[in-house]
Design an enzyme around this catalytic site. Structure first.
Site, mmCIF file in Angstrom:
data_model
loop_
_atom_site.group_PDB
_atom_site.id
_atom_site.type_symbol
_atom_site.label_atom_id
_atom_site.label_comp_id
_atom_site.label_asym_id
_atom_site.label_seq_id
_atom_site.Cartn_x
_atom_site.Cartn_y
_atom_site.Cartn_z
ATOM 1 C CB THR A 68 -0.357 -3.677 6.180
ATOM 2 O OG1 THR A 68 -1.430 -3.625 5.325
ATOM 3 C CG2 THR A 68 0.516 -2.249 6.295
ATOM 4 C CB SER A 105 2.274 -7.968 1.895
ATOM 5 O OG SER A 105 1.206 -7.827 2.520
ATOM 6 C CB THR A 120 -1.001 0.125 1.164
ATOM 7 O OG1 THR A 120 -1.667 -1.237 1.251
ATOM 8 C CG2 THR A 120 -1.769 1.240 1.213
#
Length: 346
Positions: A115, A83, A36
């Site tokens: 995250t 991720s 992000t």
């Protein structure tokens, strides 16, 4: 012309602020993987449907000119993806790149990361990087194009921490939302909130105040924390996670082993409890040298040895138990050594 009190104060403040020469700043290497913090959207209010990993490391650095005031920066683009796509190849590439940087003149490392699985990468690096230099995971909960994007300040704080003497000897850390967490204990607790990263029982290591890291206590080594030297390892074994729920049976365990899993973690209920109908499959796996670790889906707590077959996960949630088991198998540990990692501190 007579100076006003405010003008005099500002002049004194400027004189009192030290100017640090570039050659005196620490060397920090940023390893970019996407996420992000490198995401973008056509809407400045979009915080959910953006595209992760759209922005390269050079653009990230250009967006935060204050970085040049806290460190001498170099950047490497290891990956550029969400991720949820991070895999063992990226983990091994990161480990190798950080090890190489620390063998050179790097004083600290920052990993920009999505995250979703940040806690897993941070935990992996915490157990495998053989150095007391700071390793700092950083990301964002809002993309770079959003109003109130949190990435720039998070990145500045992460670089500041990575270059600090106070950050040494604390293992890998996670920095978001002005908080400093241990990657060993920290987990993601909310899908979208800025304060998502927490260690429910253990708390934070510290926080940032005006871009200065403030720690609550000196560096300390967690009890029974394992360390794995993977410098000579090229591939990591497959370890699968099986989710526990009412009516779950042993089919998922059998299928995982048939697909090539060398270890199994069960995200079990309560204190690592599994239904009786799974016992035989777990016992057979253990007897055939395939360790089965029982963790918990509750999100917090310690899983003790209990009476069910398999190994209680101790303090580790399923995703972190998987990494411990994966590294244990990769380094050739036997069943007794593996069990000690999970329950040795209890």
């Amino acid at each position: 012309m007579k100076r006003s009190p405010l003008t005099s104060l500002l002049a004194l403040a400027c004189l009192a602020t030290p100017v640090v020469a570039q050659e005196d700043l620490p060397n920090v290497t940023i390893f970019a993987t996407g996420g992000t913090i490198a995401g973008s959207s056509s809407s400045s209010t979009d915080t959910t449907d953006y595209t992760s990993g759209n922005i390269g490391v050079d653009q990230l650095l250009d967006a935060v000119p204050e970085l040049s005031e806290v460190a001498r920066i170099s950047g490497q683009q290891v990956a550029n993806t969400g991720s949820f796509n991070v895999d063992q190849d990226i983990l091994m590439d990161l480990h190798g790149a950080i090890t190489e940087a620390f063998a050179g003149d790097a004083d600290g490392a920052v990993i920009t990361h999505g995250t979703d699985t940040m806690e897993e990468t941070g935990f992996f690096l915490d157990l495998t990087v053989q150095s007391d230099k700071p390793v700092v995971m950083v990301g964002a909960m809002r993309p770079a194009t959003a109003i109130g994007a949190d990435g720039p300040v998070n990145l500045l704080q992460a670089v500041t921490l990575a270059g600090s003497e106070e950050g040494r000897g604390r293992g890998a850390m996670i920095v978001l939302n002005d908080r400093i967490g241990s990657a060993y204990f920290t987990t993601k607790t909310d899908t979208l909130a800025l304060n998502t990263f927490k260690a429910i029982e253990e708390g934070y290591l510290g926080r940032f105040l005006s871009n200065e890291p403030y720690f609550y206590y000196p560096p300390a080594e967690p009890v029974n924390k394992p360390s794995f030297d993977i410098s000579d390892i090229e591939d990591l074994p497959r370890v699968d996670i099986v989710y526990g729920y009412q009516d779950v049976d042993a089919d998922a365990i059998t299928a995982a082993i048939e697909a090539g899993a060398e270890g199994i973690v069960i995200a079990a209920v309560g204190n690592g409890n599994i239904p009786d109908r799974m016992n035989e499959a777990v016992e057979d796996a253990m007897a055939n040298g395939i360790p089965v670790v029982r963790s918990t889906r509750t999100g917090n707590g310690i899983v003790t040895a209990g009476t069910d077959p398999g190994i209680g996960s101790g303090i580790y949630n399923p995703q972190k138990a998987r990494i411990v088991l994966m590294l244990s198998l990769a380094t050739g540990e036997d069943m007794e050594e593996i069990e000690a990692h999970f329950l040795g501190a209890l």
